[in-house]
Design an enzyme around this catalytic site. Structure first.
Site, mmCIF file in Angstrom:
data_model
loop_
_atom_site.group_PDB
_atom_site.id
_atom_site.type_symbol
_atom_site.label_atom_id
_atom_site.label_comp_id
_atom_site.label_asym_id
_atom_site.label_seq_id
_atom_site.Cartn_x
_atom_site.Cartn_y
_atom_site.Cartn_z
ATOM 1 N N ASP A 40 0.835 -1.209 0.000
ATOM 2 C CA ASP A 40 0.000 0.000 0.000
ATOM 3 C C ASP A 40 0.864 1.251 0.000
ATOM 4 O O ASP A 40 2.012 1.230 0.433
ATOM 5 C CB ASP A 40 -0.850 0.097 1.282
ATOM 6 C CG ASP A 40 -1.732 -1.092 1.485
ATOM 7 O OD1 ASP A 40 -2.118 -1.716 0.494
ATOM 8 O OD2 ASP A 40 -2.023 -1.380 2.659
HETATM 9 N N1 URA Z 1 -1.300 -5.799 4.205
HETATM 10 C C1 URA Z 1 -1.697 -4.529 4.189
HETATM 11 O O1 URA Z 1 -2.650 -4.151 4.861
HETATM 12 N N2 URA Z 1 -1.005 -3.650 3.439
HETATM 13 C C2 URA Z 1 0.062 -4.003 2.699
HETATM 14 O O2 URA Z 1 0.655 -3.168 2.033
HETATM 15 C C3 URA Z 1 0.445 -5.352 2.723
HETATM 16 C C4 URA Z 1 -0.244 -6.228 3.483
#
Ligand code: URA
Length: 242
Positions: free
Chosen positions: A101
């Protein structure tokens, strides 16, 4: 043939097979429709749709992705993308392996090895990812146990393979979460579901690869032993050329 094309970055091996079957591939001027035709990269001239294919050297790097970057090669809104952090250095065109993310930091692989990238992100292999998450508040052992039993998020059952309490601070707790699944914002959604939103999220491992002490925003080439260990996880990917 399909392996040669996939390694040259034309498309995935499956897609390359469809190109061959469709008569779009020529070797030394002759259309070749037989899958598995041998190619001698140093001597044969291979073309797809009339364009000569040049084999690329395979490169895989490890980037410590900072928060506030998009896991992509480009962003229509002009936000910073991870590949802009690895631009200098004469590297070939690299693509992120999976996705972190915008606000997640940590270990991100980038590669031009399409076969390896596809295999590492395919659910069939269940490659393990380890995250360190800073949670709001202090979860009880019972609520942490829910993460490994499984929680329903938007009608989707999400489960961690392993959860460990690392250390509490006055207001927060750090936990380590190991996932085999890789669903959208999985760690954040699971922790939200148990009432402890994630304040900070760092990926520290992917299969045998560790983030270690690589500083945020920096990258390094994977070591031969690390590549070998990755390929051993996904033997069918066969991007080694062996
Ligand atoms: N889980 C999440 O919530 N975000 C990420 O970037 C990877 C795994």
């Amino acid at each position: 043939m399909q392996k040669f094309l996939a390694r040259a970055g034309i498309a995935s091996r499956r897609q390359c097979e469809t190109f061959i079957a469709a008569g779009r591939v020529q070797v030394n001027g002759q259309v070749v429709r037989t899958l598995g035709t041998r190619v001698r990269p140093d001597r044969d001239r291979v073309q797809v749709d009339g364009e000569t294919v040049r084999p690329e050297t395979l490169v895989t790097i490890l980037l410590h992705k900072p928060a506030g970057t998009i896991t992509s090669r480009s962003d229509p809104q002009g936000r910073p993308v991870v590949t802009s952090l690895v631009q200098p250095g004469g590297l070939p065109r690299l693509f992120p392996v999976g996705r972190l993310d915008w606000d997640t930091e940590g270990l991100l692989l980038l590669t031009n090895d399409g076969e390896l990238a596809n295999a590492l992100t395919h659910p069939r292999y269940g490659v393990r990812k380890v995250y360190h998450a800073k949670l709001k508040g202090h979860p009880t052992p019972e609520s942490l146990a829910r993460l490994t039993r499984g929680v329903m998020c938007d009608g989707e059952p999400l489960r961690a393979l392993r959860v460990e309490l690392l250390h509490p601070t006055r207001q927060n707790a750090w936990i380590a979460v190991t996932l085999e699944q890789g669903r959208y914002r999985q760690v954040r959604r699971m922790c939200e579901a148990i009432g402890h939103p994630v304040l900070k999220l760092i990926r520290v491992a992917l299969g045998p690869i560790r983030l270690g002490s690589l500083p945020r925003g920096q990258w390094r080439l994977l070591l031969p032993a690390e590549l070998q260990a990755l390929r051993a996880l996904v033997p069918d990917a066969d991007s080694s050329g062996a």
